[in-house]
Structures are given as C-alpha cells and as structure tokens.
Design a protein around this motif. Sequence first.
Motif, mmCIF file in Angstrom:
data_model
loop_
_atom_site.group_PDB
_atom_site.id
_atom_site.type_symbol
_atom_site.label_atom_id
_atom_site.label_comp_id
_atom_site.label_asym_id
_atom_site.label_seq_id
_atom_site.Cartn_x
_atom_site.Cartn_y
_atom_site.Cartn_z
ATOM 1 N N ILE A 40 -0.972 -8.016 -1.633
ATOM 2 C CA ILE A 40 -0.637 -7.963 -2.951
ATOM 3 C C ILE A 40 -1.959 -8.509 -3.549
ATOM 4 O O ILE A 40 -2.690 -7.678 -4.371
ATOM 5 N N THR A 44 -5.032 -6.327 -5.521
ATOM 6 C CA THR A 44 -5.144 -6.728 -6.926
ATOM 7 C C THR A 44 -6.673 -7.269 -7.279
ATOM 8 O O THR A 44 -7.348 -6.931 -7.959
ATOM 9 N N VAL A 119 2.048 -2.533 -5.092
ATOM 10 C CA VAL A 119 1.358 -3.501 -5.915
ATOM 11 C C VAL A 119 1.320 -3.205 -7.494
ATOM 12 O O VAL A 119 1.468 -4.149 -8.175
#
Length: 332
Positions: A40, A44, A119
């Motif tokens: 994640i 990101t 995500v």
Amino acid sequence: MSTVTSQKPHDRLAQALSNEMAAVSALIRERMASEHAPRIPEVTAHLVEAGGKRLRPMLTLAAAKLCGYTGPYHIHLATTVEFIHTATLLHDDVVDESSQRRGRPTANLLWDNQSSVLVGDYLFARSFQLMTEPGSMPVMRILSNAAATIAEGEVLQLTAAQNLATTEQVYLQVVRGKTAALFSAATEVGGVIADAPEDHVRALFDYGDALGIAFQIVDDLLDYQGDTSATGKNIGDDFRERKLTLPVIKAIALADDEERAFWVRTIEKGKQTEGDLEHALTLLNKHGTLKATQADALAWAEKAKSALAPLPAHEIKDMLIDIADYVVSRLT
C-alpha cells in the motif's frame, strides 16, 4: 493578473500555504502507512511523490484561510481531497490501460492492475475515515457526495466516450463528474469548515466548479496540441483510446457524411490505421474546433474568476484569480 512576478501562481500559493502543505504531506505519509500490507505505501508513494502540483488540497487550504479559519481540521480535509484524487488516478490508469502519468510509468505498469485497484480502494476508505474526524456533517455530506459523483462521471464516460451521439451537454456532465466535482468540493469544504456565510461558500463552490471544467477542457485540448515533455502524455492518446472529447464532439457536429464515416470508423468502431490521427487533426483544424474549444476554456476561467466577487479582498483571493488564468495559460 493581480501580481507581476515570474513565479507561477500555484507556486506562489504553495509558498503562502507552505506550513499547511507541510502538515498535509506529513498526514498523507502517516495515513497511507499500512502495518500489514507494505504494498500500500509502496504504490501510494510512487504516485504521491511523482511531483504533482497538489492543486486540489491547496484549494481547500486556500479557501479555509480566505474565510479566516484558525482551527486544525483544514489539514484533514485537504488530505482527504488528495486521497480521493489519488484513488481515482489509480483506478483511471487501470481503466484507460495507461502506461504513463506525470512522465513516469503508472502503478498498474510497475505492479499490476489488482494492486492499483485495491490500493485505490484503500485510499478511498482512508479518505472516508479522515473526513469524519472534523465531526462536521455538512463536510462529510459534501465530500462523500463528491466521491459518488466522481464514480458516476467515470461510468458515464464509459458509455459516452465512444458514442457519436454524445453532445456537449453530456460531455459537460462527464467533466462535472470526473473532474470538477472534486475541485468544487475542495473549495466548498474550506468555506464550510471556516463557518463562512452561505454566499461565500456558494462563491467558493462556483469557483471550484468553473475552474475544474476549465482545467479538464484544457487537458483535453492539450491531448491534440500539447508538448509531450510538458504534459507527460503522448499527443493523440485520447484519440487512440477512442475518447470523445470536446474538440472532436464539436467536429462531429459539423461533419459531412464522409467525415462522419471517418469518426464512426476510428472512434465508434476503433478501427484505426496509420495516418488517422493526422487526418483527425486536419478535420479539427478545418472546422476550427480547437480554437472553439480554447474559447470555451477561457470562458470557464473567466466564470471562475468572477465567482469570487462576493469574497473579501485578500492576497489568497488574488492568487486564486491568478490560478484561473494560469490553468488556461497552458494553451498559449
């Protein structure tokens, strides 16, 4: 322009809000962490740190400051706005099968579609957690409505993008959904958290809405006449992806039978061959639709600037006016 300087308006705004933007960056890093799923923060961080202008969260901070807000929660709301935006980018790149964003490989290319979608879902969930923290029902209503409107706009685009019957009105509906909804929510919540008078909140909403529409029209125009090194996109991507954007919608409205057959083949049926993009550009120039689209973008930027009239004189207001000019200056 209200200030004469070589600095770009969004850089000046970023400077004026540097402390708040640093707090937003810290909160983004804190909330995109995941104890159990290290992918994640990896995915990101790739997008968040790709050097985007962070215009949307900046608009939330600017609106709050312009309305005299002194509390801590504009940071949460700006972060919420950025998370919603980042989530939609992750999903968009999967839907569009994109390989490049901001001049870098997309997350779906570096990892896979599953990671990008999941995500993106995580960031949407995080944005909903964040928007509850100020404890304001109007704020939650505005931001949750915006998230729903964005998703609706994306789905509408799926059906409208390759349908030659798509009108300018439908195009505007798509743009209001997928782009302007987050701009207008970003500015509106800044006013709402500051408890600004209703006419000021409305002015901020109208500014964000018109700015978002101008922004997307410019983006669609640059797809046909932009500088790849500046936009990070390839010329004609929308054409290759069979997306009906404003310059093409205008050209189809003016097309003769032979031209219409060309658009049916290339956009509706997706049978594209060598030289089709060049022919499309010839038709857009023949009917003057790139210039007409540019005029529309300029008109929306003017609408954004005039929307701010009810708000008090303030250096932030001047910067917001300059940003509306800057968004369309990318066309010159």
